[in-house]
Motif scaffolding. Structure first.
Motif, PDB file in Angstrom:
ATOM      1  N   LEU A   1     -17.036  13.715   1.744  1.00  0.00           N
ATOM      2  CA  LEU A   1     -16.513  13.318   0.446  1.00  0.00           C
ATOM      3  C   LEU A   1     -17.516  13.647  -0.649  1.00  0.00           C
ATOM      4  CD1 LEU A   1     -13.988  11.886  -0.503  1.00  0.00           C
ATOM      5  CD2 LEU A   1     -15.236   9.738  -0.395  1.00  0.00           C
TER       6      LEU A   1
ATOM      7  N   ALA B   1      -0.768  -0.559  -5.568  1.00  0.00           N
ATOM      8  CA  ALA B   1      -1.638  -0.972  -6.668  1.00  0.00           C
ATOM      9  C   ALA B   1      -1.816   0.141  -7.690  1.00  0.00           C
ATOM     10  CB  ALA B   1      -3.000  -1.413  -6.124  1.00  0.00           C
ATOM     11  N   GLU B   2      -1.693   1.389  -7.227  1.00  0.00           N
ATOM     12  CA  GLU B   2      -1.870   2.500  -8.165  1.00  0.00           C
ATOM     13  C   GLU B   2      -0.576   2.750  -8.936  1.00  0.00           C
ATOM     14  OE1 GLU B   2      -4.159   5.985  -6.782  1.00  0.00           O
ATOM     15  OE2 GLU B   2      -4.095   5.027  -4.819  1.00  0.00           O
TER      16      GLU B   2
ATOM     17  N   ALA C   1      -0.802   6.551   4.767  1.00  0.00           N
ATOM     18  CA  ALA C   1      -0.395   6.047   6.079  1.00  0.00           C
ATOM     19  C   ALA C   1       0.887   5.218   5.985  1.00  0.00           C
ATOM     20  CB  ALA C   1      -1.519   5.225   6.697  1.00  0.00           C
TER      21      ALA C   1
ATOM     22  N   GLU D   1      -6.320   3.286   7.194  1.00  0.00           N
ATOM     23  CA  GLU D   1      -7.769   3.075   7.187  1.00  0.00           C
ATOM     24  C   GLU D   1      -8.144   1.597   7.190  1.00  0.00           C
ATOM     25  OE1 GLU D   1      -9.386   5.261   3.880  1.00  0.00           O
ATOM     26  OE2 GLU D   1      -9.588   7.065   5.099  1.00  0.00           O
TER      27      GLU D   1
ATOM     28  N   ARG E   1      -3.862  12.225  -1.032  1.00  0.00           N
ATOM     29  CA  ARG E   1      -5.225  11.852  -1.431  1.00  0.00           C
ATOM     30  C   ARG E   1      -6.236  12.940  -1.066  1.00  0.00           C
ATOM     31  NH1 ARG E   1      -6.194   7.151  -3.100  1.00  0.00           N
ATOM     32  NH2 ARG E   1      -4.361   6.233  -2.143  1.00  0.00           N
TER      33      ARG E   1
ATOM     34  N   GLY F   1       0.345   4.319   0.021  1.00  0.00           N
ATOM     35  CA  GLY F   1      -0.565   5.444   0.272  1.00  0.00           C
ATOM     36  C   GLY F   1      -0.101   6.298   1.438  1.00  0.00           C
TER      37      GLY F   1
ATOM     38  N   LEU G   1      -9.668   9.530   8.609  1.00  0.00           N
ATOM     39  CA  LEU G   1      -9.053  10.845   8.421  1.00  0.00           C
ATOM     40  C   LEU G   1      -7.562  10.697   8.653  1.00  0.00           C
ATOM     41  CD1 LEU G   1     -11.571  12.935  10.519  1.00  0.00           C
ATOM     42  CD2 LEU G   1     -11.266  13.078   8.046  1.00  0.00           C
ATOM     43  N   VAL G   2      -6.784  11.588   8.056  1.00  0.00           N
ATOM     44  CA  VAL G   2      -5.341  11.346   8.121  1.00  0.00           C
ATOM     45  C   VAL G   2      -4.703  11.616   9.477  1.00  0.00           C
ATOM     46  CG1 VAL G   2      -4.893  11.640   5.681  1.00  0.00           C
ATOM     47  CG2 VAL G   2      -4.799  13.600   7.177  1.00  0.00           C
TER      48      VAL G   2
ATOM     49  N   GLY H   1       0.839  -1.202   0.000  1.00  0.00           N
ATOM     50  CA  GLY H   1       0.000   0.000   0.000  1.00  0.00           C
ATOM     51  C   GLY H   1       0.868   1.243   0.000  1.00  0.00           C
TER      52      GLY H   1
ATOM     53  N   ILE I   1      -0.761  -6.677  -4.535  1.00  0.00           N
ATOM     54  CA  ILE I   1      -0.411  -7.934  -3.870  1.00  0.00           C
ATOM     55  C   ILE I   1      -1.669  -8.797  -3.771  1.00  0.00           C
ATOM     56  CG2 ILE I   1       0.366  -8.962  -1.689  1.00  0.00           C
ATOM     57  CD1 ILE I   1       2.595  -7.625  -3.281  1.00  0.00           C
TER      58      ILE I   1
ATOM     59  N   ARG J   1     -12.054   7.913  -4.886  1.00  0.00           N
ATOM     60  CA  ARG J   1     -10.995   7.477  -3.993  1.00  0.00           C
ATOM     61  C   ARG J   1      -9.612   7.857  -4.495  1.00  0.00           C
ATOM     62  NH1 ARG J   1     -10.200   6.440   1.226  1.00  0.00           N
ATOM     63  NH2 ARG J   1      -8.112   5.566   1.389  1.00  0.00           N
TER      64      ARG J   1
ATOM     65  N   GLY K   1      -5.427   0.781   3.063  1.00  0.00           N
ATOM     66  CA  GLY K   1      -6.449   1.826   2.986  1.00  0.00           C
ATOM     67  C   GLY K   1      -7.858   1.276   2.977  1.00  0.00           C
TER      68      GLY K   1
ATOM     69  N   LYS L   1     -13.628  20.914   2.839  1.00  0.00           N
ATOM     70  CA  LYS L   1     -12.745  21.648   1.936  1.00  0.00           C
ATOM     71  C   LYS L   1     -13.506  22.152   0.715  1.00  0.00           C
ATOM     72  CE  LYS L   1      -9.657  18.456   1.242  1.00  0.00           C
ATOM     73  NZ  LYS L   1     -10.371  17.306   1.784  1.00  0.00           N
TER      74      LYS L   1
HETATM   75  C1  LIG Z   1     -11.390  12.873  -2.128  1.00  0.00           C
HETATM   76  C2  LIG Z   1     -10.926  12.618  -0.747  1.00  0.00           C
HETATM   77  C3  LIG Z   1     -10.854  13.664   0.161  1.00  0.00           C
HETATM   78  C4  LIG Z   1     -10.417  13.459   1.467  1.00  0.00           C
HETATM   79  N1  LIG Z   1     -10.328  14.515   2.316  1.00  0.00           N
HETATM   80  C5  LIG Z   1      -9.849  14.329   3.559  1.00  0.00           C
HETATM   81  C6  LIG Z   1      -9.675  15.422   4.465  1.00  0.00           C
HETATM   82  O1  LIG Z   1     -10.004  16.572   4.157  1.00  0.00           O
HETATM   83  N2  LIG Z   1      -9.143  15.196   5.679  1.00  0.00           N
HETATM   84  C7  LIG Z   1      -8.756  13.944   6.058  1.00  0.00           C
HETATM   85  O2  LIG Z   1      -8.252  13.799   7.173  1.00  0.00           O
HETATM   86  N3  LIG Z   1      -8.915  12.880   5.247  1.00  0.00           N
HETATM   87  C8  LIG Z   1      -9.454  13.036   4.005  1.00  0.00           C
HETATM   88  N4  LIG Z   1      -9.606  11.959   3.178  1.00  0.00           N
HETATM   89  C9  LIG Z   1      -9.255  10.623   3.685  1.00  0.00           C
HETATM   90  C10 LIG Z   1      -7.754  10.312   3.547  1.00  0.00           C
HETATM   91  O3  LIG Z   1      -7.337  10.517   2.236  1.00  0.00           O
HETATM   92  C11 LIG Z   1      -7.508   8.897   3.977  1.00  0.00           C
HETATM   93  O4  LIG Z   1      -7.835   8.788   5.341  1.00  0.00           O
HETATM   94  C12 LIG Z   1      -6.052   8.447   3.806  1.00  0.00           C
HETATM   95  O5  LIG Z   1      -5.624   8.590   2.502  1.00  0.00           O
HETATM   96  C13 LIG Z   1      -5.918   6.998   4.232  1.00  0.00           C
HETATM   97  O6  LIG Z   1      -4.585   6.572   4.127  1.00  0.00           O
HETATM   98  P1  LIG Z   1      -4.230   5.045   3.928  1.00  0.00           P
HETATM   99  O7  LIG Z   1      -2.785   4.963   3.749  1.00  0.00           O
HETATM  100  O8  LIG Z   1      -4.851   4.254   5.005  1.00  0.00           O
HETATM  101  O9  LIG Z   1      -4.974   4.656   2.589  1.00  0.00           O
HETATM  102  P2  LIG Z   1      -4.666   5.149   1.111  1.00  0.00           P
HETATM  103  O10 LIG Z   1      -4.117   6.512   1.104  1.00  0.00           O
HETATM  104  O11 LIG Z   1      -5.898   4.895   0.340  1.00  0.00           O
HETATM  105  O12 LIG Z   1      -3.526   4.179   0.629  1.00  0.00           O
HETATM  106  C14 LIG Z   1      -3.737   2.824   0.414  1.00  0.00           C
HETATM  107  C15 LIG Z   1      -3.013   2.431  -0.840  1.00  0.00           C
HETATM  108  O13 LIG Z   1      -2.861   1.025  -0.855  1.00  0.00           O
HETATM  109  C16 LIG Z   1      -3.060   0.564  -2.151  1.00  0.00           C
HETATM  110  N5  LIG Z   1      -3.421  -0.848  -2.058  1.00  0.00           N
HETATM  111  C17 LIG Z   1      -4.563  -1.374  -1.567  1.00  0.00           C
HETATM  112  N6  LIG Z   1      -4.515  -2.715  -1.635  1.00  0.00           N
HETATM  113  C18 LIG Z   1      -3.318  -3.043  -2.162  1.00  0.00           C
HETATM  114  C19 LIG Z   1      -2.675  -4.276  -2.497  1.00  0.00           C
HETATM  115  N7  LIG Z   1      -3.242  -5.436  -2.284  1.00  0.00           N
HETATM  116  N8  LIG Z   1      -1.426  -4.226  -3.058  1.00  0.00           N
HETATM  117  C20 LIG Z   1      -0.814  -3.043  -3.285  1.00  0.00           C
HETATM  118  N9  LIG Z   1      -1.391  -1.853  -2.999  1.00  0.00           N
HETATM  119  C21 LIG Z   1      -2.621  -1.866  -2.449  1.00  0.00           C
HETATM  120  C22 LIG Z   1      -4.147   1.439  -2.673  1.00  0.00           C
HETATM  121  O14 LIG Z   1      -4.156   1.454  -4.094  1.00  0.00           O
HETATM  122  C23 LIG Z   1      -3.754   2.785  -2.106  1.00  0.00           C
HETATM  123  O15 LIG Z   1      -2.904   3.486  -2.966  1.00  0.00           O
HETATM  124  C24 LIG Z   1     -10.068  12.146   1.878  1.00  0.00           C
HETATM  125  C25 LIG Z   1     -10.154  11.089   0.978  1.00  0.00           C
HETATM  126  C26 LIG Z   1     -10.579  11.300  -0.318  1.00  0.00           C
HETATM  127  C27 LIG Z   1     -10.668  10.151  -1.271  1.00  0.00           C
END
Ligand SMILES: Cc1cc2nc3c(=O)[nH]c(=O)nc-3n(C[C@H](O)[C@H](O)[C@H](O)COP(=O)(O)OP(=O)(O)OC[C@H]3O[C@@H](n4cnc5c(N)ncnc54)[C@H](O)[C@@H]3O)c2cc1C
Ligand code: SRM
Ligand code: SF4
Ligand code: FES
Lengths: 103, 814
Positions: free
Chosen positions: B156, B37-38, B14, B279, B45, B12, B290-291, B10, B82, B130, B110, B323
């Motif tokens: 969202l 994956a992206e 976090a 997440e 994000r 992303g 939220l982040v 991931g 994965i 997303r 995520g 936002k």
């Molecule tokens: C449009 C939008 C607006 C937002 N606005 C806010 C805000 O104002 N304030 C706030 O606090 N939060 C906001 N959020 C939420 C915030 O973006 C998320 O909480 C944060 O990105 C989560 O982080 P993460 O690393 O858990 O997941 P992600 O950032 O989603 O990262 C996970 C990554 O893992 C990858 N992945 C998943 N499965 C696999 C696999 N099997 N193999 C390889 N890769 C994989 C995914 O493709 C992704 O890129 C918003 C979200 C969106 C979509």
């Protein structure tokens, strides 16, 4: 293959100071001398916003850019964390009190 | 021995944040591999919403460029999902067959948008919101189609709807709940929000349930049908009805999951070699979306991955901001309240302001703010600190300004915030951290602060506050802290106070002696301490201690002011703002001779020649010197200008000869270095055309003599000068103001302006030394005159002495 050019005498560079070497192309080079008489050469262009590093304050093995205070490592030209960036470095040597630059 | 291997699934927010935290505390510990994956490097994000709204571009939201991975020797596989985690063989396998073994695994997959289980949910044109792909698809649809429907009136959904509207679509938001954002807002605020969004052209269908999505002739979605039969056109349907933690992969490998990957307080899963953050995680039964909490998790996970074993994650209270540009909305904690809570509500529908604070046992537990969210971070801090609020309860709802004293317009809020108060909720950055970074690194712009502290670099909603802090801090930067004990810089634990005192007590006259005696940690200091020490030495032992040019900032070394392009500006002194045709002619000649691109009248009553090449400086000075002019020290921590009005020489109201008084003062103070710059003004009468009220020393002529004011400042934070005394003669003006300036020169800390010095020691202290003790006053005055007795024009000195070399570049023939 490097081509060593005589630049100046070591004493022409103030301790904890620098001199500027102007090239016909490729921009100026800053030659620094620190308190231990080590000599370093960097492109005279800060990785931040191109400030003239030659005009900065030299301390230890670093120079602080005069424009916004980034610290740049004299040995490698890398900005000191958390700033990120680097400028190119050149080989210099001191022999018999004379400074040579590899061009 | 090879390094242990860490694999991250991931790429992303976090996961990569965890890696960043890890590299910060233990670089080079692991061989790191990341699978994402992206097909993109890690991006922000959160900022997809501004991208959709057309306020930012994809390039601007990338957090870690590919170079970052390279520089940190991280193997990155983008576009590789994965499929399997083999916990027995300790390896992960991607869909294309790529395998990677691990010693530690970090899962940060995520979440995925929840797609309503209704007919038609897989049609082309039906998407979640997303990632970059979704955003691109929306931007593309907006260019080609007209009708958009967003399902879900949460944060969202509203951000998606706003963006699509701004891109020209006709947008309807369908929401099951009774009002918008019912998870963040109460009914009143929800309704206010709806009205503002309607004003922006959005349409809403509340308490409406979707039944099916209907395919059009092209194969793409064409309409949406609701329960009850109503149907409206829809060429694009965005499902923003919630997210589902993405834990299927982990669960399939046998890791215990329960609505998320279950982790303990160290972010470890049931398999001790496997950690999870973000997440996809369920911590104490909560999956955050939220982040801010995710970044806290990242910090803890990194610490444990580094093997330090310090820190536990115990859950977070969250706050949110919507936002949507032009709409101010903030909510935090338990904003709904309940049986055992009390509420304080301020409702001004006309003014568009609504605030509700929820209080339990004299503590703030939640709040909603709409229309005026300036106090949001302050309330959020009270809430997190669990501060007892009964003493401020009466005025709590009106915000911090009414609780504390009102500071200077504009920066009161930032100035009054406690250092521990959190400014950037996303990244958990406190005011203290920001202020420290601004001071330590000399940051001047929001961008620099973002980069150094990460504040305001995620959702950006705290940018305004960060700017306020910046404004109030750059002012404060010249007060090296109110505490007498703060270390001067990272080279030492000693404070400015201690250094000054030691130099006097031990009679230290060189920087080397100071470094040795005070056990400096660095061999020759840094750009912060060297200039300070150099000033302390030459001001304490004027004719004994030798000035060290290499310890001065370039401006004072080159006796000209460096410009952003590396050229210099030259400002000849015009005593009291007076000049002559001959001087003007010499300036004009010099400007022509040296091709000076800009000639400007400064705010200090003299002329600035801007854009002079360094190698030309000695010559241009020589020309100006020849015409009788000397340096204006426009570059120095030194006497700058003595501004005058025309005074009794010409003015029909003038009571005193202001020009002549000003010239006398400026000549007396010529070449005076000080902790910071020093500006004076003399006005001929209380109409005060020379603006003496905002100068370090302001002199105002009155019938019976002069009034002297001290400690004014017209810069970053305007300070009005305070009345010191009234005197009768020109000689007294010189004695009193000279004595005050010498006191400041001897006691001020480097980069402390007179107003900051005065704030520190108090006006009464100064009066005690200057007014009440005649002998002391005369002694200060004498010491000032003595240290300036053989002042020489720095231009001349510089031209004639050895340092001239610095101006001459060495030419390298090809
Ligand atoms: C449009 C939008 C607006 C937002 N606005 C806010 C805000 O104002 N304030 C706030 O606090 N939060 C906001 N959020 C939420 C915030 O973006 C998320 O909480 C944060 O990105 C989560 O982080 P993460 O690393 O858990 O997941 P992600 O950032 O989603 O990262 C996970 C990554 O893992 C990858 N992945 C998943 N499965 C696999 C696999 N099997 N193999 C390889 N890769 C994989 C995914 O493709 C992704 O890129 C918003 C979200 C969106 C979509
Ligand atoms: C040239 C001038 C602007 C102009 O074109 O008018 C100017 C230019 C600069 N000012 Fe100023 N200030 C100029 C008058 C002022 C004034 C007005 C005045 O002097 O009457 C003020 C407010 C009054 C005051 O200082 O109290 C002023 C408050 C500042 C400050 C804020 C100081 C503070 O304590 O808050 C700074 C920042 C600093 O000193 O660190 C600053 C810093 C600067 C610097 C030196 C920034 C720098 O370090 O490079 C600017 C140099 C520009 C350049 O590239 O050459 N300048 N600056 C003025 C020169 C006056 C002169 O003849 O010497
Ligand atoms: S106000 Fe002063 S410091 Fe700011 S841009 Fe103008 S000259 Fe420069
Ligand atoms: S140009 Fe060097 S720090 Fe900005």
């Amino acid at each position: 293959m490097s081509n060593w050019k005589l630049i100046c005498k070591l004493d022409d560079i103030p301790q904890l100071g620098s001199r500027v070497v102007q090239r016909q192309s490729g921009g100026d080079i800053a030659i620094f001398r620190n308190a231990e008489d080590e000599v370093f050469a960097l492109h005279d262009k800060c990785p931040h916003k191109s400030g003239p590093l030659s005009q900065g304050i030299v301390h230890g093995r670093r120079v602080t850019c005069p424009l916004h205070g980034w610290n740049i490592g004299l040995e490698d030209g890398h900005a000191v964390a958390p700033d990120i960036g680097s400028c190119s470095k050149f080989d210099v040597k001191v022999e018999n009190g004379e400074v040579f630059l590899a061009v | 021995m090879s390094k242990p291997r860490l694999v991250l699934i991931g790429n992303g927010m976090a996961g990569v944040r965890t890696v960043e935290e890890l590299l910060k505390i233990k670089p080079d510990h692991y061989d790191i591999t990341i699978f994402g994956a992206e097909p993109h490097p890690n991006y922000n994000r959160i900022l997809l919403s501004p991208v959709l709204a057309g306020e930012m571009t994809i390039q601007e939201i990338v957090l870690n460029e590919l170079d970052w991975y390279k520089e940190n020797k991280i193997t990155l596989h983008t576009g590789k999902q994965i499929k399997t985690i083999d916990r027995i063989k300790r390896k992960v396998i991607a869909e294309d067959g790529t395998e990677e073994e691990y010693d530690r695994l970090l899962i940060a997959t995520g979440s995925t948008p929840f797609m309503l289980p209704i007919p038609g949910n897989d049609l082309p044109g039906v998407i979640g919101y997303r990632d970059i792909k979704d955003t691109d698809e929306m931007i593309d649809a907006a260019a080609k189609h007209k009708h958009a429907v967003v399902i879900g009136g949460g944060l969202l959904g509203l951000e998606a709807a706003n963006g699509l509207k701004l891109r020209g679509m006709d947008v309807t938001v369908v929401h099951l709940g009774p009002w918008l954002l019912e998870r963040q807002l109460d009914e009143v605020a929800g309704k206010m929000l709806q009205r503002s969004l309607e004003d922006k052209g959005l349409k809403f269908l509340l308490e409406t349930q979707t039944e099916a999505l209907i395919q059009g002739e092209s194969g793409r979605v064409a309409a949406i049908r609701f329960k009850g039969g109503m149907q409206i056109p829809a060429d694009l349907v965005v499902m923003a009805a919630g997210i589902r933690p993405n834990y299927a992969l982990a669960e399939a490998s046998g890791i215990y999951c329960n609505r998320g990957i279950v982790v303990n307080d160290t972010m470890q899963t049931y398999d001790p070699k496997v950690y999870a953050v973000g997440e996809c995680v369920s911590h104490r039964g909560i999956a955050y979306g939220l982040v801010a909490p995710l970044f806290e998790q990242a910090k803890v996970a990194a610490n444990h991955l580094a093997g330090y074993g310090i820190g536990r994650y115990t859950g977070s209270v969250t706050s949110t901001k919507l936002k949507v540009t032009g709409i101010d909305l903030f909510s935090a904690g338990d904003y709904m309240g309940g049986k055992d809570t009390e509420e304080i509500v301020l409702n001004d529908p006309h003014g568009g302001v609504y605030k509700k604070l929820v209080i339990k046992d004299n503590k703030l537990v939640g709040g909603v703010m709409y229309g005026d969210t300036a106090d949001g971070p302050w309330y959020f801090q009270l809430l997190k600190d669990k501060r007892d609020i009964h003493d401020i309860r009466d005025s709590l709802i009106f915000g911090q300004n009414l609780v504390g004293d009102v500071g200077h317009a504009g920066n009161s809020k930032a100035a009054e915030m406690a250092d521990s108060a959190e400014v950037c909720g996303c990244n958990g950055v406190t005011k203290g951290t920001i202020v420290q970074a601004i001071k330590a690194k000399g940051l001047f712009t929001l961008d620099e602060v973002k980069k150094h502290t990460k504040a305001a670099s995620s959702c950006g909603s705290c940018a305004g506050l960060v700017e306020q802090i910046l404004a109030s801090t750059i002012g404060g930067a010249y007060t090296p802290a109110s505490s007498d004990t703060k270390p001067l810089c990272a080279c030492t634990d000693h404070s400015h106070k201690k250094v000054r005192e030691t130099i006097v007590a031990q009679h230290l006259t060189t920087k080397e002696a100071v470094f040795a005696f005070m056990e400096w940690k660095t061999p020759n200091g840094c750009d912060k301490c060297r200039p300070a020490i150099n000033y302390y030495l030459i001001s304490t032992f004027p004719h004994e201690s030798k000035d060290d040019p290499q310890s001065r900032f370039i401006n004072e070394r080159a006796h000209a002011n460096i410009q952003k392009d590396g050229t210099y500006s030259v400002v000849p002194r015009m005593w009291g703002g007076l000049t002559t045709p001959a001087e003007l002619r010499a300036i004009a000649d010099a400007a022509e001779k040296y091709n000076v691109p800009t000639v400007k009248v400064t705010g200090g009553q003299r002329i600035d020649l801007l854009g002079v090449k360094k190698e030309d400086l000695p010559n241009i000075w020589a020309d100006l010197n020849a015409a009788g002019m000397v340096s204006g020290h426009a570059y120095g921590k030194s006497i700058r200008t003595v501004k005058t009005c025309v005074g009794a020489e010409h003015c029909r109201f003038g009571t005193q000869l202001a020009m002549s008084m000003g010239v006398k003062l400026e000549k007396m103070l010529f070449d005076m270095y000080a902790p910071h710059k020093v500006k004076l003004a003399v006005s001929g009468c209380p109409r005060n055309c020379a603006e003496a009220g905002i100068k370090d020393v302001g002199v105002i002529g009155v019938d019976s003599g002069y009034e002297i004011y001290i400690g004014g400042n017209g810069g970053i934070k305007t300070e009005v000068a305070q009345f010191l005394c009234k005197v009768k003669s020109d000689e007294e003006v010189m004695e009193y103001s000279g004595a005050f300036l010498q006191l400041y020169r001897e006691e001020g800390w480097y980069l402390e302006r007179t107003c900051h010095y005065m704030e520190r020691v108090g006006l009464d202290y100064i009066k005690g030394k200057i007014l009440e003790d005649e002998e002391a006053r005369k002694a200060y005055y004498f010491r000032l005159l003595d240290s300036l007795k053989d002042a020489k024009d720095p231009w001349q000195t510089s031209r004639e002495e050895q340092p001239i070399k610095q101006f001459i570049p060495i030419k390298l023939e090809a």
